[in-house]
Write a protein that holds these residues in place. Sequence first.
Motif, PDB file in Angstrom:
ATOM      1  N   PHE A  70       0.855  -1.178   0.000  1.00 36.82           N
ATOM      2  CA  PHE A  70       0.000   0.000   0.000  1.00 36.82           C
ATOM      3  C   PHE A  70       0.899   1.238   0.000  1.00 36.82           C
ATOM      4  N   ALA A  71       0.340   2.354  -0.439  1.00 38.61           N
ATOM      5  CA  ALA A  71       1.108   3.599  -0.534  1.00 38.61           C
ATOM      6  C   ALA A  71       1.130   4.292   0.822  1.00 38.61           C
ATOM      7  N   GLN A  72       2.341   4.606   1.304  1.00 34.19           N
ATOM      8  CA  GLN A  72       2.479   5.235   2.622  1.00 34.19           C
ATOM      9  C   GLN A  72       3.844   5.912   2.714  1.00 34.19           C
ATOM     10  N   PRO A  73       3.904   7.193   3.127  1.00 28.37           N
ATOM     11  CA  PRO A  73       5.213   7.838   3.300  1.00 28.37           C
ATOM     12  C   PRO A  73       5.987   7.171   4.425  1.00 28.37           C
ATOM     13  N   LEU A  74       7.318   7.182   4.315  1.00 32.78           N
ATOM     14  CA  LEU A  74       8.181   6.576   5.322  1.00 32.78           C
ATOM     15  C   LEU A  74       8.816   7.671   6.164  1.00 32.78           C
ATOM     16  N   ALA A  75       8.807   7.481   7.482  1.00 34.55           N
ATOM     17  CA  ALA A  75       9.417   8.460   8.382  1.00 34.55           C
ATOM     18  C   ALA A  75      10.938   8.368   8.297  1.00 34.55           C
ATOM     19  N   LEU A  76      11.611   9.525   8.335  1.00 35.62           N
ATOM     20  CA  LEU A  76      13.070   9.569   8.201  1.00 35.62           C
ATOM     21  C   LEU A  76      13.750  10.087   9.468  1.00 35.62           C
ATOM     22  N   ASP A  77      13.077   9.931  10.603  1.00 37.83           N
ATOM     23  CA  ASP A  77      13.605  10.512  11.842  1.00 37.83           C
ATOM     24  C   ASP A  77      14.268   9.477  12.736  1.00 37.83           C
ATOM     25  N   ASP A  78      14.778   8.414  12.164  1.00 31.77           N
ATOM     26  CA  ASP A  78      15.356   7.341  12.975  1.00 31.77           C
ATOM     27  C   ASP A  78      16.529   6.722  12.224  1.00 31.77           C
TER      28      ASP A  78
ATOM     29  N   PRO B 298       4.925  -8.362  -3.269  1.00 31.05           N
ATOM     30  CA  PRO B 298       6.198  -7.707  -2.994  1.00 31.05           C
ATOM     31  C   PRO B 298       6.018  -6.493  -2.100  1.00 31.05           C
ATOM     32  N   LEU B 299       7.083  -6.123  -1.441  1.00 36.06           N
ATOM     33  CA  LEU B 299       7.125  -4.859  -0.710  1.00 36.06           C
ATOM     34  C   LEU B 299       8.038  -3.948  -1.514  1.00 36.06           C
ATOM     35  N   ALA B 300       7.530  -2.805  -1.948  1.00 35.10           N
ATOM     36  CA  ALA B 300       8.309  -1.903  -2.795  1.00 35.10           C
ATOM     37  C   ALA B 300       8.401  -0.528  -2.143  1.00 35.10           C
ATOM     38  N   ALA B 301       9.569   0.085  -2.241  1.00 35.73           N
ATOM     39  CA  ALA B 301       9.774   1.422  -1.686  1.00 35.73           C
ATOM     40  C   ALA B 301      10.633   2.244  -2.635  1.00 35.73           C
ATOM     41  N   LEU B 302      10.330   3.541  -2.695  1.00 30.27           N
ATOM     42  CA  LEU B 302      11.080   4.473  -3.534  1.00 30.27           C
ATOM     43  C   LEU B 302      11.835   5.438  -2.628  1.00 30.27           C
TER      44      LEU B 302
ATOM     45  N   ARG C  65      -1.953  10.117  -2.968  1.00 31.99           N
ATOM     46  CA  ARG C  65      -1.153   9.033  -2.386  1.00 31.99           C
ATOM     47  C   ARG C  65      -1.462   7.713  -3.068  1.00 31.99           C
ATOM     48  N   ALA C  66      -2.734   7.459  -3.311  1.00 34.89           N
ATOM     49  CA  ALA C  66      -3.131   6.197  -3.949  1.00 34.89           C
ATOM     50  C   ALA C  66      -2.576   6.084  -5.359  1.00 34.89           C
ATOM     51  N   LEU C  67      -2.387   7.214  -6.051  1.00 39.11           N
ATOM     52  CA  LEU C  67      -1.858   7.184  -7.417  1.00 39.11           C
ATOM     53  C   LEU C  67      -0.449   6.607  -7.463  1.00 39.11           C
ATOM     54  N   ILE C  68       0.296   6.775  -6.377  1.00 40.65           N
ATOM     55  CA  ILE C  68       1.685   6.300  -6.357  1.00 40.65           C
ATOM     56  C   ILE C  68       1.731   4.780  -6.418  1.00 40.65           C
ATOM     57  N   GLY C  69       0.898   4.138  -5.602  1.00 40.81           N
ATOM     58  CA  GLY C  69       0.848   2.688  -5.656  1.00 40.81           C
ATOM     59  C   GLY C  69       0.340   2.172  -6.980  1.00 40.81           C
ATOM     60  N   LYS C  70      -0.638   2.869  -7.570  1.00 41.88           N
ATOM     61  CA  LYS C  70      -1.179   2.467  -8.877  1.00 41.88           C
ATOM     62  C   LYS C  70      -0.100   2.562  -9.955  1.00 41.88           C
ATOM     63  N   ALA C  71       0.732   3.598  -9.888  1.00 41.48           N
ATOM     64  CA  ALA C  71       1.792   3.773 -10.892  1.00 41.48           C
ATOM     65  C   ALA C  71       2.770   2.619 -10.846  1.00 41.48           C
ATOM     66  N   LYS C  72       3.110   2.124  -9.662  1.00 35.65           N
ATOM     67  CA  LYS C  72       4.028   0.987  -9.542  1.00 35.65           C
ATOM     68  C   LYS C  72       3.407  -0.277 -10.137  1.00 35.65           C
TER      69      LYS C  72
END
Length: 486
Positions: free
Chosen positions: A318-326, A339-343, A475-482
């Motif tokens: 599913f489309a979800q932003p990833l936190a970068l504070d860790d 699959p699990l995909a991340a950009l 946000r949903a468009l990002i997952g659809k594009a993949k």
Amino acid sequence: MDKEFEYYAILGVAPQATLEEIQSAFASLRVKIPKEKRDKAKNPAYARLANAYEVLSDPARRATYDSLLAETKSLDVVNLQVTASRDRIKVSDTEQVVYLLLDISPPAQDTKQLPLNLSLVLDKSTSMQGSRLSHVKTAVELIVNKLAPTDTLSIVSFSDRADVDVPAGKVENPTAVVGQLRGVQASGGTEIYQGLQAAVKELRKVDLAKHTNYLILLTDGHTYGDVEQCLELARRAARENIGISAFGLGTEWNDQFLDTLVSPSGGQSNFVEQPGDIVQHLQKRIQGLGTVYAKNLQLKATLHRQATIQYGFKLEPFAQPLALDDEFLKLGNLEGRSPLAALLELKIAPSPTETRLKLNIEVIAHIPGPQKREQAFKQAHPLMVLSDVAQEMPPENIVEAVRVMNMYRMNEKVWQEVEAGRLDVATTRMHHLSTRLLEAGETELAHQAQQEMDQISRAGTMSLAGRKKLKYGTRALIGKAKKKHD
């Protein structure tokens, strides 16, 4: 590995070759190239040959290269594929941007699945009365009937206090569970921590190591005075391999809070616009949880001292932003065959001379089984910094994912400008977003953007409904594009 960097193959020697064999192979190949063509800058073929020799004839550089080869061998427990927007960048005294697409999938062979340990946390505050609570009950009834005999279920309802309506246990009598749920009535305020705390206690009643543990929150409002308690509980739960997803009903709930709440476990937050949509959202989330292969995947945020992750976004499941504070980016679970995909958007520091950057991709995951707890999977991806780089188009799947991700980010920047009071800038950005959505054929979202542009001009803010429709729609468009380019 890119054929350009298969140095042993270029020289035609085995990885166990001695220095003398490497020197002899290079001399034999070099003599076949006319002297006037032995220019690395002008002859790519000679450059590959010379680079291979320079690395393999130097003991230190060869040892580093051999370690790179070992790290890039296929993994036997998960499949990790790394695709870059470009593998070669030019020597530059300014920063450059490179995108990495990570695709992580289970191995081909069959794997043992763990039973599900699920807790549903239902908002029953006064604002939920009527169709919202009724549809929530209907959705939960359908879920109860889909659980396997080995699964464990608990149901907690909350307002300004929590009630455990269904204690943790096997669903031996679905009719009895549904009967207990039907007695839940709406009243009181909204204190989400009460519900989360009670649900985690129920989840802990079973052996967490032998289950896929998940909490799903459904709410329609803001929580009062307990935000930090909720977030700390989410962090503790993630360390115990308890995942959290959250669904907001209607338009009054705090989307930024829900995003932060699910972030430690790599869970999903989503917008349920109409009460009748609850069933679809809940069923889709439960379906993925039933086939978890690996839990709590985490990506080490440090790839290289010259490469900084600027932004991360999960594309699948599913489309979800990833936190970068860790120290780690929390990717969530690897669900069955999906699959699990991340950009990742990387900022590459200025590189004034030619060099090779080894981007170290390291993923840590908990895989059920006594020998596979907290497994680390590594892959090194080479990024060459060269004086002369041919113009190349990035892979189409990365181009499309970046294009729609930038529309999502543009919408988020509009909201930031509105909150900062820079309404002219916000209006201009929203106009650009509307144009891009129209170009992408997303007419409904484009129309919503135009409405919000007018709303900002008139009222100095976005509507609650428009804010969420654009945020979760883009946000949903990002997952659809993949998925479109897989």
